[in-house]
Design a protein around this motif. Structure first.
Motif, PDB file in Angstrom:
ATOM      1  N   ARG A   1       0.827  -1.207   0.000  1.00  0.00           N
ATOM      2  CA  ARG A   1       0.000   0.000   0.000  1.00  0.00           C
ATOM      3  C   ARG A   1       0.860   1.254   0.000  1.00  0.00           C
ATOM      4  NH1 ARG A   1      -4.522  -0.689   4.561  1.00  0.00           N
ATOM      5  NH2 ARG A   1      -5.072   1.347   3.750  1.00  0.00           N
TER       6      ARG A   1
ATOM      7  N   GLN B   1     -15.815  -1.175  -0.765  1.00  0.00           N
ATOM      8  CA  GLN B   1     -16.082  -0.626   0.549  1.00  0.00           C
ATOM      9  C   GLN B   1     -15.689  -1.629   1.618  1.00  0.00           C
ATOM     10  OE1 GLN B   1     -17.297   2.318   1.547  1.00  0.00           O
ATOM     11  NE2 GLN B   1     -17.604   3.218  -0.489  1.00  0.00           N
ATOM     12  N   ARG B   2     -14.943  -1.119   2.617  1.00  0.00           N
ATOM     13  CA  ARG B   2     -14.574  -1.960   3.739  1.00  0.00           C
ATOM     14  C   ARG B   2     -14.493  -1.095   4.981  1.00  0.00           C
ATOM     15  NH1 ARG B   2      -8.939  -5.174   4.000  1.00  0.00           N
ATOM     16  NH2 ARG B   2      -8.254  -3.081   4.583  1.00  0.00           N
ATOM     17  N   GLN B   3     -15.357  -1.376   5.939  1.00  0.00           N
ATOM     18  CA  GLN B   3     -15.416  -0.638   7.186  1.00  0.00           C
ATOM     19  C   GLN B   3     -15.638   0.851   6.943  1.00  0.00           C
ATOM     20  OE1 GLN B   3     -11.865  -1.507   9.369  1.00  0.00           O
ATOM     21  NE2 GLN B   3     -12.399  -3.664   9.687  1.00  0.00           N
TER      22      GLN B   3
ATOM     23  N   VAL C   1     -14.718   2.704   4.486  1.00  0.00           N
ATOM     24  CA  VAL C   1     -13.658   3.390   3.763  1.00  0.00           C
ATOM     25  C   VAL C   1     -13.533   2.783   2.381  1.00  0.00           C
ATOM     26  CG1 VAL C   1     -11.213   3.986   3.716  1.00  0.00           C
ATOM     27  CG2 VAL C   1     -12.428   3.867   5.901  1.00  0.00           C
TER      28      VAL C   1
ATOM     29  N   GLU D   1     -11.663   1.619  -0.711  1.00  0.00           N
ATOM     30  CA  GLU D   1     -10.306   1.182  -0.983  1.00  0.00           C
ATOM     31  C   GLU D   1     -10.245   0.547  -2.366  1.00  0.00           C
ATOM     32  OE1 GLU D   1      -8.946  -1.456   2.010  1.00  0.00           O
ATOM     33  OE2 GLU D   1      -8.607   0.126   3.489  1.00  0.00           O
TER      34      GLU D   1
ATOM     35  N   TYR E   1      -4.073   7.272   5.781  1.00  0.00           N
ATOM     36  CA  TYR E   1      -4.485   6.251   4.815  1.00  0.00           C
ATOM     37  C   TYR E   1      -4.070   4.858   5.273  1.00  0.00           C
ATOM     38  CZ  TYR E   1      -4.222   3.376   0.605  1.00  0.00           C
ATOM     39  OH  TYR E   1      -4.332   2.348  -0.292  1.00  0.00           O
ATOM     40  N   GLU E   2      -2.871   4.738   5.817  1.00  0.00           N
ATOM     41  CA  GLU E   2      -2.396   3.441   6.290  1.00  0.00           C
ATOM     42  C   GLU E   2      -3.225   2.946   7.463  1.00  0.00           C
ATOM     43  OE1 GLU E   2      -0.176  -0.010   6.665  1.00  0.00           O
ATOM     44  OE2 GLU E   2      -0.364   1.437   5.034  1.00  0.00           O
ATOM     45  N   GLN E   3      -3.719   3.872   8.285  1.00  0.00           N
ATOM     46  CA  GLN E   3      -4.541   3.504   9.436  1.00  0.00           C
ATOM     47  C   GLN E   3      -6.014   3.379   9.092  1.00  0.00           C
ATOM     48  OE1 GLN E   3      -3.589   6.580  12.238  1.00  0.00           O
ATOM     49  NE2 GLN E   3      -1.474   5.885  12.528  1.00  0.00           N
ATOM     50  N   ASP E   4      -6.357   3.404   7.799  1.00  0.00           N
ATOM     51  CA  ASP E   4      -7.737   3.249   7.318  1.00  0.00           C
ATOM     52  C   ASP E   4      -8.664   4.341   7.839  1.00  0.00           C
ATOM     53  OD1 ASP E   4      -7.054   0.988   5.865  1.00  0.00           O
ATOM     54  OD2 ASP E   4      -7.453  -0.361   7.558  1.00  0.00           O
ATOM     55  N   LYS E   5      -8.115   5.521   8.079  1.00  0.00           N
ATOM     56  CA  LYS E   5      -8.944   6.633   8.511  1.00  0.00           C
ATOM     57  C   LYS E   5      -9.510   7.414   7.336  1.00  0.00           C
ATOM     58  CE  LYS E   5      -6.483   7.336  12.899  1.00  0.00           C
ATOM     59  NZ  LYS E   5      -5.703   8.306  13.725  1.00  0.00           N
TER      60      LYS E   5
ATOM     61  N   SER F   1      -9.779   7.500   2.744  1.00  0.00           N
ATOM     62  CA  SER F   1      -9.663   6.710   1.525  1.00  0.00           C
ATOM     63  C   SER F   1      -8.439   7.156   0.732  1.00  0.00           C
ATOM     64  CB  SER F   1     -10.919   6.861   0.670  1.00  0.00           C
ATOM     65  OG  SER F   1     -11.062   8.217   0.247  1.00  0.00           O
TER      66      SER F   1
END
Length: 271
Positions: A26, A56-58, A60, A62, A141-145, A147
């Motif tokens: 990523r 879509q995942r959680q 966010v 991606e 972005y790495e912490q999925d906060k 997109s």
């Protein structure tokens, strides 16, 4: 046993290794897309064209794994060239090449040495920009906060600030006119491709200005040596052979490398 050897000797859980591999993938995808998609996003949004397949995942949005791999393999070859053209590497390598020509050390200073010096200075100068990109765009972005699209928008801000700080106003107006871009209220409103093109033109101009200033003292030495040799009737002797030791001696006495590096680093604005 050192800690790093102890860590390497322990078997790593499969899920931890997969997580690290996914994080590295990523990170590479983000760096590639941050350069390749900045110029495409405004046009794609205006035309309502989905550039990349997402999922879509959680909560966010991606990119799918297949899309990430495809984009990575496509842009990885262009990434080094595009990254160098968006940094001060162009300015540094041109100035160092002109300095080598002024000294007459075509063989004494290998191209690899000049490239290495320019690359190290580029990393030194670009560190503040890289830290802003890391904290403002990549970490969220790495912490999925956020997109990937939001990360790209966040990454564009520090890069645009850096590019505009080094860009001459005349170059920005010229490139904007060539791109047939409409009037904008502020320089930040220009398209990212316009900023990059104007930045490259400004870097070339600045590099030649600095190189010309560095070239003049050694040109004077060449003229003096040539005049002395002609006055002595030694016209068959090459002036370059006689002037080379004097130019090297002058460069060493004035601590030329320190002055050159200081000039290059301090010429970068907005840091």
């Amino acid at each position: 046993m050192p800690s790093y050897l102890h860590w390497a000797s322990e078997p790593q859980p499969l899920h931890r290794m997969e997580h690290r591999m996914h994080g590295a993938l990523r990170a590479l995808v983000f760096l590639a897309l941050a350069i390749g998609l900045w110029s495409l996003l405004p046009h794609a949004e205006a035309a309502n064209i989905p550039l990349l397949e997402s999922q879509q995942r959680q909560g966010v949005t991606e990119l799918s794994v297949k899309t990430e791999v495809l984009v990575l393999m496509t842009l990885l070859g262009l990434l080094p060239m595009m990254a160098l053209m968006m940094t001060t590497f162009t300015r540094f390598i041109i100035v160092l090449a002109l300095l080598r020509s002024a000294l007459g050390l075509q063989q004494g200073l290998p191209t690899r040495v000049l490239t290495g010096v320019a690359l190290i200075l580029t990393l030194l100068v670009m560190r503040p920009v890289g830290e802003r990109l890391w904290t403002e765009a990549f970490l969220p972005y790495e912490q999925d906060k956020i997109s990937l699209i939001d990360a790209l928008r966040r990454a564009e801000k520090p890069m645009s600030d850096f590019l505009l700080a080094q860009t001459h106003e005349a170059a920005l107006k010229q490139v904007s006119a060539l791109a047939k871009e409409g009037p904008v209220a502020q320089p930040q409103d220009h398209a990212f491709t316009v900023k990059v093109a104007a930045f490259v033109l400004s870097e070339l101009k600045t590099a030649f200005m600095i190189g010309c200033v560095l070239f003049i003292p050694f040109l004077v030495i060449d003229l003096v040596v040539s005049s002395v040799l002609m006055a002595m009737g030694m016209m068959m002797l090459s002036p370059l052979v006689i002037s080379l030791p004097f130019k090297i001696l002058l460069f060493v006495l004035v601590d030329g490398w320190s002055l050159t590096v200081n000039t290059l680093v301090t010429s970068v604005q907005g840091l």
